[in-house]
Design a protein around this motif. Structure first.
Motif, mmCIF file in Angstrom:
data_model
loop_
_atom_site.group_PDB
_atom_site.id
_atom_site.type_symbol
_atom_site.label_atom_id
_atom_site.label_comp_id
_atom_site.label_asym_id
_atom_site.label_seq_id
_atom_site.Cartn_x
_atom_site.Cartn_y
_atom_site.Cartn_z
ATOM 1 N N HIS A 149 4.340 -6.810 0.601
ATOM 2 C CA HIS A 149 5.420 -6.577 1.571
ATOM 3 C C HIS A 149 6.791 -6.537 0.871
ATOM 4 O O HIS A 149 7.695 -7.305 1.205
ATOM 5 C CB HIS A 149 5.425 -7.656 2.653
ATOM 6 C CG HIS A 149 4.265 -7.579 3.600
ATOM 7 N ND1 HIS A 149 4.225 -6.696 4.651
ATOM 8 C CD2 HIS A 149 3.094 -8.269 3.629
ATOM 9 C CE1 HIS A 149 3.069 -6.853 5.310
ATOM 10 N NE2 HIS A 149 2.367 -7.797 4.699
ATOM 11 N N SER A 152 10.385 -7.252 2.466
ATOM 12 C CA SER A 152 10.287 -8.059 3.673
ATOM 13 C C SER A 152 10.991 -9.374 3.381
ATOM 14 O O SER A 152 10.463 -10.239 2.679
ATOM 15 C CB SER A 152 8.820 -8.315 4.049
ATOM 16 O OG SER A 152 8.745 -9.208 5.133
ATOM 17 N N ASP A 179 -0.291 -2.725 2.177
ATOM 18 C CA ASP A 179 0.944 -3.434 2.521
ATOM 19 C C ASP A 179 1.720 -3.838 1.269
ATOM 20 O O ASP A 179 2.287 -4.937 1.202
ATOM 21 C CB ASP A 179 0.658 -4.668 3.389
ATOM 22 C CG ASP A 179 0.342 -4.302 4.827
ATOM 23 O OD1 ASP A 179 0.290 -3.092 5.136
ATOM 24 O OD2 ASP A 179 0.141 -5.215 5.653
ATOM 25 N N GLU A 182 7.211 -2.448 2.632
ATOM 26 C CA GLU A 182 7.583 -2.754 4.010
ATOM 27 C C GLU A 182 8.407 -1.596 4.578
ATOM 28 O O GLU A 182 9.079 -0.881 3.829
ATOM 29 C CB GLU A 182 8.388 -4.050 4.048
ATOM 30 C CG GLU A 182 8.752 -4.560 5.422
ATOM 31 C CD GLU A 182 7.527 -4.757 6.295
ATOM 32 O OE1 GLU A 182 7.379 -3.968 7.252
ATOM 33 O OE2 GLU A 182 6.719 -5.668 6.021
ATOM 34 N N HIS A 213 1.398 -1.371 7.100
ATOM 35 C CA HIS A 213 2.844 -1.342 6.876
ATOM 36 C C HIS A 213 3.275 -0.146 6.023
ATOM 37 O O HIS A 213 4.448 0.242 6.080
ATOM 38 C CB HIS A 213 3.312 -2.665 6.255
ATOM 39 C CG HIS A 213 3.400 -3.772 7.260
ATOM 40 N ND1 HIS A 213 4.569 -4.116 7.894
ATOM 41 C CD2 HIS A 213 2.452 -4.575 7.777
ATOM 42 C CE1 HIS A 213 4.335 -5.104 8.745
ATOM 43 N NE2 HIS A 213 3.041 -5.397 8.688
ATOM 44 N N TRP A 346 5.024 -11.982 5.871
ATOM 45 C CA TRP A 346 5.620 -11.103 6.869
ATOM 46 C C TRP A 346 6.220 -11.993 7.945
ATOM 47 O O TRP A 346 5.627 -12.999 8.343
ATOM 48 C CB TRP A 346 4.585 -10.171 7.472
ATOM 49 C CG TRP A 346 5.207 -9.186 8.414
ATOM 50 C CD1 TRP A 346 5.900 -8.062 8.078
ATOM 51 C CD2 TRP A 346 5.219 -9.248 9.845
ATOM 52 N NE1 TRP A 346 6.345 -7.408 9.210
ATOM 53 C CE2 TRP A 346 5.940 -8.117 10.316
ATOM 54 C CE3 TRP A 346 4.691 -10.141 10.772
ATOM 55 C CZ2 TRP A 346 6.138 -7.864 11.673
ATOM 56 C CZ3 TRP A 346 4.897 -9.887 12.123
ATOM 57 C CH2 TRP A 346 5.614 -8.759 12.563
#
Length: 367
Positions: A149, A152, A179, A182, A213, A346
């Motif tokens: 991510h 994030s 993922d 992000e 994502h 997340w």
């Protein structure tokens, strides 16, 4: 419209949770007058923050850090507030007030511990025996990362922690389980992060699949930013494709959130049937859903997505939705599944009850 609807519903639910917390915290601390008004304004501002930052696509930096740490704090205060209300309902106000203070202290303590826990990436080692490998074949070492991510809450600091771990490991191939990025990453200098990842050059290369994502990132950017990022980072992005390496077969399935809706049993089954019986077979999917018909056609399935629940007690709810929540599972017929809790976060940048991990898998022949 989808983003507006999601954040509108989220803000409504979050606001109701915040209202309960505000009322019970105010009662516990016996706040009146301007201190209570000031606290109310803080609650209103922080309730609106996730929706505003999410809609704007700005999910990293100091503002995002404060916004999502507050979200984590409200979650635990909400659970405690329910307990306070119960004791007040049965007219045990003194006990309820003591519980209120304990809830405040414990919530802040859990959030602080979880913040540092989320930054302590460990290495989980797994050994898988493959009947498809020749007895004299050299073991294959796989580094598996999922749910990074990028962007994030944090900018490049999360990636630097991941790279530090990967640079300390010996592996033949690097696999990303989705993922990696992000939504909103297109607004930032993502090329710099991609260049850092590109410096990783394992002998058998780098392979990735898209997670939900990545799909969201594409929707926010209005282009296939996920394909651009993975290419710049040196990944071979497998969108429902079979990759044949000299000593390994890899089937990578796209996430079912894709508008192309490629995640169907026949497509996955067809790809697995095309693999060689003389090489170990990896099946890479972002979400740990297992199709019965594919068992026996792969040695190891790698997945992520669940974060292991990330924040206790969410693990119980996520475990209902995803029975293969975390860890190593024997699926029978010679197939195994490993669901990683991932390396990133997340929402709240904290982990309570889960520790981020890079998974180091050793595929070896049967003795």
């Amino acid at each position: 419209m989808g983003f507006i609807l999601f954040f509108s519903i989220f803000t409504l639910i979050y606001g109701l949770m915040g209202w309960l917390v505000f009322s019970q915290v105010g009662w516990t601390l016996n706040l009146t007058g301007w201190p209570r008004l000031l606290l109310a304004l803080v609650f209103i501002a922080m309730t609106l923050s996730p929706g505003l930052s999410g809609y704007a696509g700005e999910r990293y930096g100091l503002y995002a850090m404060i916004t999502y740490l507050w979200l984590g704090l409200i979650f635990y205060l909400f659970l405690g507030s329910i307990l306070i209300v119960l004791f007040r309902t049965v007219h045990l106000a003194f006990v309820a007030r003591i519980i209120g203070y304990l809830v405040l202290v414990c919530s802040v303590g859990l959030l602080t511990w979880g913040f540092f826990q989320a930054r302590d990436i460990g290495v989980t080692k797994v050994e898988i025996v493959s009947g498809r490998m020749a007895p004299a074949a050299k073991p294959i070492k796989i580094a598996f990362v999922s749910d990074v991510h990028l962007y994030s809450v944090e900018g490049d600091s999360r990636l630097q922690r991941v790279l530090k771990v990967l640079n300390g490991l010996d592996y033949d191939i690097l696999i990303s389980g989705g993922d990696l990025i992000e939504s909103g990453i297109h607004r930032n200098d993502w090329q710099l992060l991609a260049e850092e990842i590109k410096k990783l050059r394992p002998p058998l290369g780098k392979v990735a699949v898209r997670g939900n994502h990545e799909i969201y990132a594409n929707m926010a950017a209005g282009e296939d930013i996920s394909a651009r990022f993975h290419k710049a980072a040196g990944f071979d992005l497998l969108n429902n494709r079979l990759l044949e390496l000299p000593a390994l077969s890899i089937v990578g399935m796209d996430d079912p959130h894709s508008r192309e809706k490629p995640e169907n049993g026949s497509r996955e089954l067809d790809l697995l049937k095309k693999t060689s019986s003389q090489k170990p077979v990896l099946l890479i999917k972002h979400q740990p859903f297992v199709q019965e018909k594919t068992k026996g056609l792969f040695d190891l399935m790698l997945a992520g997505h669940t974060h292991g629940g990330q924040i206790w007690p969410f693990n119980y709810l996520v475990g209902v939705l995803f029975p293969y929540l975390r860890g190593d599972f024997d699926l029978g017929q010679g197939s195994r599944l490993f669901t990683s809790v991932g390396v990133g976060t997340w929402g709240p940048p904290v982990r309570v009850g889960t520790k981020p991990e890079v998974v180091l898998i050793t595929l070896k022949p049967a003795s």
